[in-house]
Write a protein that holds these residues in place. Structure first.
Motif, short mmCIF file in Angstrom:
data_model
loop_
_atom_site.label_atom_id
_atom_site.label_comp_id
_atom_site.label_asym_id
_atom_site.label_seq_id
_atom_site.Cartn_x
_atom_site.Cartn_y
_atom_site.Cartn_z
N LYS A 48 0.80 -1.40 -0.05
CA LYS A 48 -0.02 -0.05 -0.07
C LYS A 48 0.83 1.14 0.03
CE LYS A 48 -0.23 -0.40 4.90
NZ LYS A 48 -0.78 -1.17 5.98
N TYR A 50 5.17 1.64 0.15
CA TYR A 50 5.54 2.56 1.35
C TYR A 50 6.64 3.36 0.68
CZ TYR A 50 3.91 -0.91 4.98
OH TYR A 50 3.24 -2.08 5.74
N SER A 58 4.77 -7.65 9.88
CA SER A 58 6.16 -7.83 9.87
C SER A 58 6.52 -8.15 11.44
CB SER A 58 6.91 -6.57 9.68
OG SER A 58 6.86 -6.11 8.28
N ILE A 94 6.83 -3.11 6.47
CA ILE A 94 7.82 -2.49 6.71
C ILE A 94 9.19 -2.94 6.79
CG2 ILE A 94 7.64 -2.69 9.32
CD1 ILE A 94 8.48 0.69 7.52
N TYR A 115 7.79 4.13 9.38
CA TYR A 115 6.91 4.15 8.21
C TYR A 115 6.65 5.33 7.64
CZ TYR A 115 5.04 -0.14 10.77
OH TYR A 115 5.20 -1.28 11.36
C1 LIG Z 1 0.12 -2.40 6.67
C2 LIG Z 1 -0.56 -3.48 7.05
C3 LIG Z 1 0.22 -4.49 7.11
C4 LIG Z 1 1.87 -4.38 7.10
O1 LIG Z 1 2.33 -3.90 8.50
P1 LIG Z 1 3.72 -3.58 8.71
O2 LIG Z 1 3.69 -3.42 10.03
O3 LIG Z 1 4.31 -2.69 7.77
O4 LIG Z 1 4.66 -5.08 8.53
C5 LIG Z 1 -0.40 -5.94 7.46
N1 LIG Z 1 -1.50 -5.92 7.24
C6 LIG Z 1 -2.47 -4.98 7.23
C7 LIG Z 1 -3.99 -5.01 7.56
C8 LIG Z 1 -2.05 -3.67 7.19
O5 LIG Z 1 -2.62 -2.60 7.01
#
Ligand SMILES: *Cc1c(COP(=O)(O)O)cnc(C)c1O
Length: 341
Positions: free
Chosen positions: A36, A40, A185, A203, A326
């Motif tokens: 998304k 990033y 993550s 991330i 982020y």
């Molecule tokens: C953004 C997101 C992730 C990834 O999260 P990170 O902390 O960047 O690894 C996973 N699941 C959902 C629903 C998210 O919105």
């Protein structure tokens, strides 16, 4: 096209190594990728192409616009914000909504939408249907590929992690979903009972580290800026807006084509650092909209047209700046040329 005076160096080998590590840490679960917010900030297309080639099969975006921009790559894309009324018209076949409310579930049923994913809320109170509604049959008869939930504090050791895991695990076999997915993550590092069938790192793919188990995660993104001018500043003179830096001695300064409009924010004023080879070049004075000054006493040969690399290791840079890992990535502007090596 003329090259821009600033660029993001993006490291394919590091990105792929990070995904491979997270995939291994995910055990028997498949490892997807959150892409998304334009991957990033790296550029979602470049990320998806590289991770798909490495074996990644599940990609997560926020909106249908983000999904449509990637749909021609032929990979499976899930839209985390679900399906609004406006989204129902133009839906590429390889894109699924992550339905996030009873209203969205009802809308999807009425329009005979096909295969979907569903978000269950186990404590975030952001998006998702309740575990109780799922257990009571809200999803019965729907073609659900993945039932997911999202951890509130996976980067901290708190009791809520296990509570969310248990609430989610209790739904196993109680919905029509083919797979279950919980971990982002940091969630991957919480252990095998958080992995379920599919993990969703974001991330850490891009160099973020919040857990000791991720110490081997490599930096992927390095902002580089070109020098517009080199100048001499005499002892006692000040540099930049509001004169926040006074030269303690005669010094050599380079003015970079980089500023807060590019995502290099004012918190780096008198704090950030650049590198040229082994030379460390501290930011002096305020970061302006499009310009930043660095001290180049340590690099006598640097001049107009040369490039420097900004220090941008995510955990360290977050600690230095007060920004999150982020924000450091997603704030990088469209003015950077994104260059994969
Ligand atoms: C953004 C997101 C992730 C990834 O999260 P990170 O902390 O960047 O690894 C996973 N699941 C959902 C629903 C998210 O919105």
């Amino acid at each position: 096209m003329t090259q821009a005076p600033l660029r993001l160096r993006l490291d394919t080998a590091a990105l792929v190594a990070n995904w491979t590590l997270l995939s291994r840490l995910s055990g028997s679960a498949a490892c997807g990728a959150a892409v998304k917010a334009n991957g990033y900030g790296l550029g979602a297309r470049g990320v998806v192409e590289r991770l798909a080639a490495a074996g990644c099969r599940d990609f997560f975006v926020a909106t249908w616009a983000e999904a449509r921009a990637l749909a021609d790559l032929g990979v499976a894309l899930s839209v985390l914000h679900g399906a609004r009324v406006e989204d129902m018209a133009d839906r590429p076949g390889n894109v699924r909504p992550v339905l996030a409310s009873p209203e969205q579930v009802a809308r999807w049923r009425e329009t005979g939408g096909g295969t979907c994913d569903v978000m269950v809320d186990t404590g975030m109170n952001r998006l998702g249907v309740s575990p109780q509604a799922v257990a009571e049959g809200l999803l019965d008869g729907l073609a659900v590929e993945t039932l997911m939930s999202h951890l509130v504090s996976a980067d901290e050791d708190v009791a809520l992690n296990a509570r969310q895991r248990d609430a989610f695990a209790a739904l196993a076999g109680r919905s029509p979903a083919r797979r279950m997915s919980l971990a982002n993550s940091s969630g991957i590092a919480l252990g095998a009972d958080y992995h379920f069938d599919l993990t969703r790192p974001g991330i850490a793919l891009y160099g973020g580290r919040q857990r000791r188990a991720h110490d081997a995660i490599r930096q992927v993104v390095t902002p580089e800026a070109q020098i517009l001018q080199r100048r001499r500043v005499s002892a006692g003179e000040t540099i930049g807006y509001n004169a926040t830096y006074a030269a303690p001695h005669d010094m050599e300064v380079a003015i970079l084509n980089l500023g807060y409009a590019d995502g290099y924010l004012r918190c780096f004023s008198n704090k950030g650092r650049a590198h040229a080879g082994d030379a460390v070049l501290p930011v002096v004075g305020r970061v302006s909209m499009d310009l930043t000054a660095i001290c180049v006493d340590a690099a006598p040969d640097l001049g107009e047209g040369d490039w420097v690399a900004m220090d941008y290791a995510l955990p360290e840079t977050a600690a230095l700046s007060g920004l999150s890992q982020y924000e450091l990535l997603t704030g990088l502007s469209a003015r950077f040329d994104r260059i994969w090596a």
